[in-house]
Design a protein around this motif. Sequence first.
Motif, mmCIF file in Angstrom:
data_model
loop_
_atom_site.group_PDB
_atom_site.id
_atom_site.type_symbol
_atom_site.label_atom_id
_atom_site.label_comp_id
_atom_site.label_asym_id
_atom_site.label_seq_id
_atom_site.Cartn_x
_atom_site.Cartn_y
_atom_site.Cartn_z
ATOM 1 N N LEU A 25 1.218 9.487 2.934
ATOM 2 C CA LEU A 25 1.757 9.801 1.616
ATOM 3 C C LEU A 25 3.236 10.090 1.830
ATOM 4 C CD1 LEU A 25 1.635 10.526 -1.386
ATOM 5 C CD2 LEU A 25 0.914 12.827 -0.705
ATOM 6 N N HIS A 26 4.103 9.327 1.191
ATOM 7 C CA HIS A 26 5.552 9.411 1.412
ATOM 8 C C HIS A 26 6.223 9.575 0.053
ATOM 9 C CE1 HIS A 26 9.050 7.534 3.947
ATOM 10 N NE2 HIS A 26 9.470 8.516 3.202
ATOM 11 N N VAL A 27 7.007 10.630 -0.101
ATOM 12 C CA VAL A 27 7.752 10.875 -1.333
ATOM 13 C C VAL A 27 9.233 10.850 -0.984
ATOM 14 C CG1 VAL A 27 8.207 12.480 -3.233
ATOM 15 C CG2 VAL A 27 5.890 12.295 -2.280
ATOM 16 N N ILE A 28 10.009 10.051 -1.730
ATOM 17 C CA ILE A 28 11.449 9.933 -1.516
ATOM 18 C C ILE A 28 12.158 10.307 -2.814
ATOM 19 C CG2 ILE A 28 13.366 8.388 -0.958
ATOM 20 C CD1 ILE A 28 11.308 6.564 0.456
ATOM 21 N N VAL A 29 13.158 11.187 -2.718
ATOM 22 C CA VAL A 29 14.008 11.525 -3.849
ATOM 23 C C VAL A 29 15.399 10.993 -3.535
ATOM 24 C CG1 VAL A 29 14.971 13.366 -5.271
ATOM 25 C CG2 VAL A 29 12.697 13.639 -4.279
ATOM 26 N N LEU A 54 4.971 6.845 -2.503
ATOM 27 C CA LEU A 54 4.337 5.748 -1.780
ATOM 28 C C LEU A 54 3.039 6.279 -1.174
ATOM 29 C CD1 LEU A 54 7.628 4.623 -0.023
ATOM 30 C CD2 LEU A 54 6.576 3.593 -2.059
ATOM 31 N N PRO A 55 1.911 6.013 -1.822
ATOM 32 C CA PRO A 55 0.647 6.567 -1.343
ATOM 33 C C PRO A 55 0.061 5.753 -0.190
ATOM 34 C CG PRO A 55 0.282 5.387 -3.378
ATOM 35 C CD PRO A 55 1.758 5.318 -3.096
ATOM 36 N N PRO A 56 -0.891 6.325 0.506
ATOM 37 C CA PRO A 56 -1.579 5.594 1.566
ATOM 38 C C PRO A 56 -2.224 4.323 1.026
ATOM 39 C CG PRO A 56 -2.246 7.900 1.553
ATOM 40 C CD PRO A 56 -1.415 7.672 0.333
ATOM 41 N N ARG A 57 -2.261 3.293 1.864
ATOM 42 C CA ARG A 57 -2.876 1.997 1.586
ATOM 43 C C ARG A 57 -2.067 1.131 0.630
ATOM 44 N NH1 ARG A 57 -6.146 5.801 0.601
ATOM 45 N NH2 ARG A 57 -6.541 5.205 -1.550
ATOM 46 N N ALA A 58 -0.891 1.592 0.207
ATOM 47 C CA ALA A 58 -0.055 0.792 -0.699
ATOM 48 C C ALA A 58 0.652 -0.316 0.077
ATOM 49 C CB ALA A 58 0.968 1.682 -1.389
ATOM 50 N N THR A 59 1.015 -1.374 -0.640
ATOM 51 C CA THR A 59 1.786 -2.484 -0.083
ATOM 52 C C THR A 59 3.053 -2.613 -0.909
ATOM 53 O OG1 THR A 59 -0.168 -3.631 0.729
ATOM 54 C CG2 THR A 59 1.785 -4.973 0.313
ATOM 55 N N PHE A 60 4.216 -2.633 -0.232
ATOM 56 C CA PHE A 60 5.486 -2.648 -0.950
ATOM 57 C C PHE A 60 6.605 -3.098 -0.023
ATOM 58 C CE2 PHE A 60 4.499 1.508 0.730
ATOM 59 C CZ PHE A 60 5.631 1.832 1.461
ATOM 60 N N ALA A 76 3.232 13.317 4.153
ATOM 61 C CA ALA A 76 1.981 14.071 4.269
ATOM 62 C C ALA A 76 0.904 13.130 4.794
ATOM 63 C CB ALA A 76 1.579 14.646 2.914
ATOM 64 N N PRO A 77 -0.131 13.677 5.450
ATOM 65 C CA PRO A 77 -1.203 12.818 5.951
ATOM 66 C C PRO A 77 -1.957 12.156 4.798
ATOM 67 C CG PRO A 77 -1.688 15.138 6.396
ATOM 68 C CD PRO A 77 -0.347 15.092 5.749
ATOM 69 N N PRO A 78 -2.571 10.999 5.053
ATOM 70 C CA PRO A 78 -3.228 10.253 3.980
ATOM 71 C C PRO A 78 -4.301 11.035 3.239
ATOM 72 C CG PRO A 78 -3.713 9.283 6.133
ATOM 73 C CD PRO A 78 -2.700 10.355 6.348
ATOM 74 N N GLN A 79 -4.989 11.912 3.906
ATOM 75 C CA GLN A 79 -6.058 12.663 3.249
ATOM 76 C C GLN A 79 -5.519 13.656 2.216
ATOM 77 O OE1 GLN A 79 -5.426 12.654 6.508
ATOM 78 N NE2 GLN A 79 -5.496 14.693 7.373
ATOM 79 N N GLN A 80 -4.192 13.891 2.191
ATOM 80 C CA GLN A 80 -3.594 14.789 1.200
ATOM 81 C C GLN A 80 -3.442 14.110 -0.157
ATOM 82 O OE1 GLN A 80 -2.421 18.118 1.730
ATOM 83 N NE2 GLN A 80 -3.573 17.944 3.613
ATOM 84 N N SER A 81 -3.638 12.801 -0.200
ATOM 85 C CA SER A 81 -3.414 12.053 -1.430
ATOM 86 C C SER A 81 -4.733 11.632 -2.067
ATOM 87 C CB SER A 81 -2.585 10.800 -1.130
ATOM 88 O OG SER A 81 -2.514 9.984 -2.277
ATOM 89 N N GLY A 82 -4.832 11.876 -3.340
ATOM 90 C CA GLY A 82 -5.950 11.350 -4.101
ATOM 91 C C GLY A 82 -5.483 10.196 -4.988
ATOM 92 N N LEU A 83 -4.277 9.705 -4.714
ATOM 93 C CA LEU A 83 -3.685 8.650 -5.534
ATOM 94 C C LEU A 83 -4.236 7.271 -5.180
ATOM 95 C CD1 LEU A 83 0.052 9.783 -5.322
ATOM 96 C CD2 LEU A 83 -1.490 10.031 -7.275
ATOM 97 N N PRO A 84 -4.312 6.392 -6.159
ATOM 98 C CA PRO A 84 -4.678 5.001 -5.848
ATOM 99 C C PRO A 84 -3.555 4.354 -5.039
ATOM 100 C CG PRO A 84 -4.052 5.209 -8.156
ATOM 101 C CD PRO A 84 -4.067 6.602 -7.577
ATOM 102 N N PRO A 85 -3.832 3.284 -4.304
ATOM 103 C CA PRO A 85 -2.824 2.668 -3.431
ATOM 104 C C PRO A 85 -1.817 1.803 -4.186
ATOM 105 C CG PRO A 85 -4.877 1.495 -3.227
ATOM 106 C CD PRO A 85 -5.139 2.665 -4.133
ATOM 107 N N ARG A 86 -1.063 2.428 -5.070
ATOM 108 C CA ARG A 86 -0.004 1.712 -5.783
ATOM 109 C C ARG A 86 1.228 2.592 -5.868
ATOM 110 N NH1 ARG A 86 -1.854 2.352 -12.073
ATOM 111 N NH2 ARG A 86 -1.443 4.514 -11.906
#
Length: 122
Positions: A25-29, A54-60, A76-86
């Motif tokens: 899980l990657h957040v950029i400001v 940028l959540p885990p499993r996303a393609t960009f 953050a580690p992938p398990q911290q995200s409940g977001l869909p991979p988009r």
Amino acid sequence: MEIIGWGRKYQPHRYRNELRDYGELHVIVLTQGSLRVESAEISRDIGPRSVLVLPPRATFTLSTPRQAYQGHFVLAPPQQSGLPPRVHLFRADAPLLRTIIDIETELSQTSQHQVVRALYLV
């Protein structure tokens, strides 16, 4: 939330990175410059005050065809995200911008890493 990485972010002009099935899980400001974001959901240039999630499993693809960019990131580690991979894009609000100013102030001080880590967690 567990943080595995945080800090200032910079990529030079003409940088390009294509990522598939991203791992964290990657957040950029963004605070300066311009970043091109391309995914199934988004294809645009973003600038200061943009928040890119940028959540885990996303393609960009991230690139800087116009100019370099600067900002801050939190990983953050992938398990911290409940977001869909988009890819998600937001506009920074006043409290977030105030936190970025506080981070920059603390980074200019010596030996304030615990305060800076806490600010990134916020």
